[in-house]
Design a protein around this motif. Sequence first.
Motif, PDB file in Angstrom:
ATOM      1  N   ALA A  89       0.830  -1.205   0.000  1.00 20.48           N
ATOM      2  CA  ALA A  89       0.000   0.000   0.000  1.00 20.48           C
ATOM      3  C   ALA A  89       0.865   1.256   0.000  1.00 20.48           C
ATOM      4  CB  ALA A  89      -0.929  -0.007   1.205  1.00 20.48           C
ATOM      5  N   CYS A  90       1.950   1.239   0.762  1.00 21.36           N
ATOM      6  CA  CYS A  90       2.855   2.395   0.796  1.00 21.36           C
ATOM      7  C   CYS A  90       3.582   2.550  -0.536  1.00 21.36           C
ATOM      8  CB  CYS A  90       3.859   2.246   1.938  1.00 21.36           C
ATOM      9  SG  CYS A  90       3.118   2.356   3.584  1.00 21.36           S
ATOM     10  N   ARG A  91       4.004   1.439  -1.127  1.00 19.15           N
ATOM     11  CA  ARG A  91       4.675   1.499  -2.434  1.00 19.15           C
ATOM     12  C   ARG A  91       3.728   2.074  -3.488  1.00 19.15           C
ATOM     13  NH1 ARG A  91       5.916  -4.123  -0.962  1.00 19.15           N
ATOM     14  NH2 ARG A  91       7.875  -4.056   0.218  1.00 19.15           N
ATOM     15  N   ASP A  92       2.486   1.611  -3.460  1.00 23.63           N
ATOM     16  CA  ASP A  92       1.502   2.108  -4.427  1.00 23.63           C
ATOM     17  C   ASP A  92       1.235   3.596  -4.220  1.00 23.63           C
ATOM     18  OD1 ASP A  92       1.317  -0.443  -5.419  1.00 23.63           O
ATOM     19  OD2 ASP A  92      -0.560  -0.926  -4.387  1.00 23.63           O
ATOM     20  N   ASP A  93       1.184   4.014  -2.957  1.00 21.74           N
ATOM     21  CA  ASP A  93       0.935   5.425  -2.660  1.00 21.74           C
ATOM     22  C   ASP A  93       2.068   6.294  -3.178  1.00 21.74           C
ATOM     23  OD1 ASP A  93      -0.381   7.678  -1.328  1.00 21.74           O
ATOM     24  OD2 ASP A  93       1.268   7.563   0.120  1.00 21.74           O
ATOM     25  N   ALA A  94       3.309   5.844  -2.953  1.00 19.69           N
ATOM     26  CA  ALA A  94       4.470   6.612  -3.420  1.00 19.69           C
ATOM     27  C   ALA A  94       4.498   6.670  -4.946  1.00 19.69           C
ATOM     28  CB  ALA A  94       5.753   5.982  -2.886  1.00 19.69           C
ATOM     29  N   ALA A  95       4.244   5.530  -5.591  1.00 15.84           N
ATOM     30  CA  ALA A  95       4.265   5.487  -7.060  1.00 15.84           C
ATOM     31  C   ALA A  95       3.179   6.385  -7.652  1.00 15.84           C
ATOM     32  CB  ALA A  95       4.074   4.050  -7.535  1.00 15.84           C
ATOM     33  N   LYS A  96       2.012   6.390  -7.046  1.00 14.24           N
ATOM     34  CA  LYS A  96       0.902   7.231  -7.516  1.00 14.24           C
ATOM     35  C   LYS A  96       1.269   8.710  -7.402  1.00 14.24           C
ATOM     36  CE  LYS A  96      -4.092   7.983  -6.652  1.00 14.24           C
ATOM     37  NZ  LYS A  96      -4.084   9.364  -6.191  1.00 14.24           N
ATOM     38  N   TRP A  97       1.862   9.070  -6.266  1.00 16.48           N
ATOM     39  CA  TRP A  97       2.245  10.479  -6.067  1.00 16.48           C
ATOM     40  C   TRP A  97       3.290  10.895  -7.120  1.00 16.48           C
ATOM     41  CZ3 TRP A  97       6.359  13.657  -5.336  1.00 16.48           C
ATOM     42  CH2 TRP A  97       6.095  14.944  -4.869  1.00 16.48           C
ATOM     43  N   LEU A  98       4.265  10.018  -7.380  1.00  8.57           N
ATOM     44  CA  LEU A  98       5.294  10.342  -8.363  1.00  8.57           C
ATOM     45  C   LEU A  98       4.707  10.502  -9.760  1.00  8.57           C
ATOM     46  CD1 LEU A  98       8.195   8.001  -7.149  1.00  8.57           C
ATOM     47  CD2 LEU A  98       8.180  10.505  -7.110  1.00  8.57           C
ATOM     48  N   ARG A  99       3.729   9.678 -10.119  1.00  7.55           N
ATOM     49  CA  ARG A  99       3.074   9.817 -11.424  1.00  7.55           C
ATOM     50  C   ARG A  99       2.323  11.144 -11.519  1.00  7.55           C
ATOM     51  NH1 ARG A  99       1.621   4.416 -10.455  1.00  7.55           N
ATOM     52  NH2 ARG A  99      -0.535   5.043  -9.905  1.00  7.55           N
ATOM     53  N   GLU A 100       1.738  11.566 -10.417  1.00  6.47           N
ATOM     54  CA  GLU A 100       0.961  12.805 -10.414  1.00  6.47           C
ATOM     55  C   GLU A 100       1.817  14.052 -10.313  1.00  6.47           C
ATOM     56  OE1 GLU A 100      -1.614  12.158  -7.112  1.00  6.47           O
ATOM     57  OE2 GLU A 100      -3.008  10.859  -8.214  1.00  6.47           O
ATOM     58  N   HIS A 101       3.111  13.868  -9.983  1.00  4.12           N
ATOM     59  CA  HIS A 101       4.042  15.003  -9.859  1.00  4.12           C
ATOM     60  C   HIS A 101       5.307  14.723 -10.662  1.00  4.12           C
ATOM     61  CE1 HIS A 101       1.388  15.177  -6.346  1.00  4.12           C
ATOM     62  NE2 HIS A 101       1.618  16.494  -6.308  1.00  4.12           N
ATOM     63  N   PRO A 102       5.189  14.589 -11.977  1.00  2.99           N
ATOM     64  CA  PRO A 102       6.352  14.203 -12.794  1.00  2.99           C
ATOM     65  C   PRO A 102       7.481  15.223 -12.797  1.00  2.99           C
ATOM     66  CG  PRO A 102       4.507  14.917 -14.179  1.00  2.99           C
ATOM     67  CD  PRO A 102       3.977  14.812 -12.789  1.00  2.99           C
ATOM     68  N   SER A 103       7.165  16.458 -12.485  1.00  8.60           N
ATOM     69  CA  SER A 103       8.218  17.489 -12.538  1.00  8.60           C
ATOM     70  C   SER A 103       8.899  17.697 -11.185  1.00  8.60           C
ATOM     71  CB  SER A 103       7.608  18.825 -12.996  1.00  8.60           C
ATOM     72  OG  SER A 103       6.589  19.255 -12.093  1.00  8.60           O
ATOM     73  N   ALA A 104       8.465  16.975 -10.175  1.00 10.52           N
ATOM     74  CA  ALA A 104       9.030  17.192  -8.842  1.00 10.52           C
ATOM     75  C   ALA A 104      10.456  16.626  -8.777  1.00 10.52           C
ATOM     76  CB  ALA A 104       8.146  16.495  -7.792  1.00 10.52           C
TER      77      ALA A 104
END
Length: 274
Positions: free
Chosen positions: A259-274
């Motif tokens: 669940a934590c891995r999925d949460d981190a991956a989702k956030w990274l997809r939603e913030h590609p420029s971060a």
Amino acid sequence: WRATSVPSSTLCMPPRKRAAAADTATQEENKRYRSAIDEMAEELVCPITQELPVDPVTAEDGRVYERSAIEAHIRGRSAEALKSPITNGPMGARLLPAVQVRNNIERMVKSGAIGGDKAAAWQKRIEDEKKVAETRRKAEGGDPAAMKDLGDWYRNGEKGLAVDKKQAFEWFERAAELDEPGALMECGGALLGGEGLARDLSRGLLLIGAACALGSEHACYVSGWGQRQGAWGLKKDDKQTARWFRKMQGCSITDSTQACRDDAAKWLREHPSA
């Protein structure tokens, strides 16, 4: 011999009928035996847990209980307020080890006299008891992985141990002093959340940082989560959040959850420029 051992009605039967009558008599005898064993097994079941006790004790009401269950019933009650869980009558707090009961249960389970779910549960708890004893021996001998395991079991109430946040932290702390990455993470998390002890944000963040440096995947997730939320006095920072979430992928210790891995991956997809 014929007159005293075998009913005359049976002697008059044809051979096949005599055999069938004998089989029926044997089956009835087996049913009576099984019924007696089942009744005996029910007498051994702890009235509180409804399981066969691993550490049976006899209370002052004359009944046998699982030690931890009856101790929890007694704890916090005054002598005047203490009553039997069965009769609701007055009862003293003295408990006596029921060694013979434990031996009888063990013999009956091993022989198959007691079977089914209750026997399986009892055997599992015995295995857990042995595992805890062996792990405790290793932990006392300085094994940091064993210390971490004990901390996990006390925190989660596993392997037959009651939930004890204080003991959990003590074992995590001992393992953290030996640089066990997961224990550093657990100590840091406990200090940030105040689990079983006073909150200490500075020390908690320091320990989680040490766990990150040693390759703890979950420590990296927690660090990223803290930066994302602006928690524990940290400043919200998308770049730092992305840094920690990306570091999870290369960690040598995969101790986070899916669940934590999925949460981190989702956030990274939603913030590609971060």
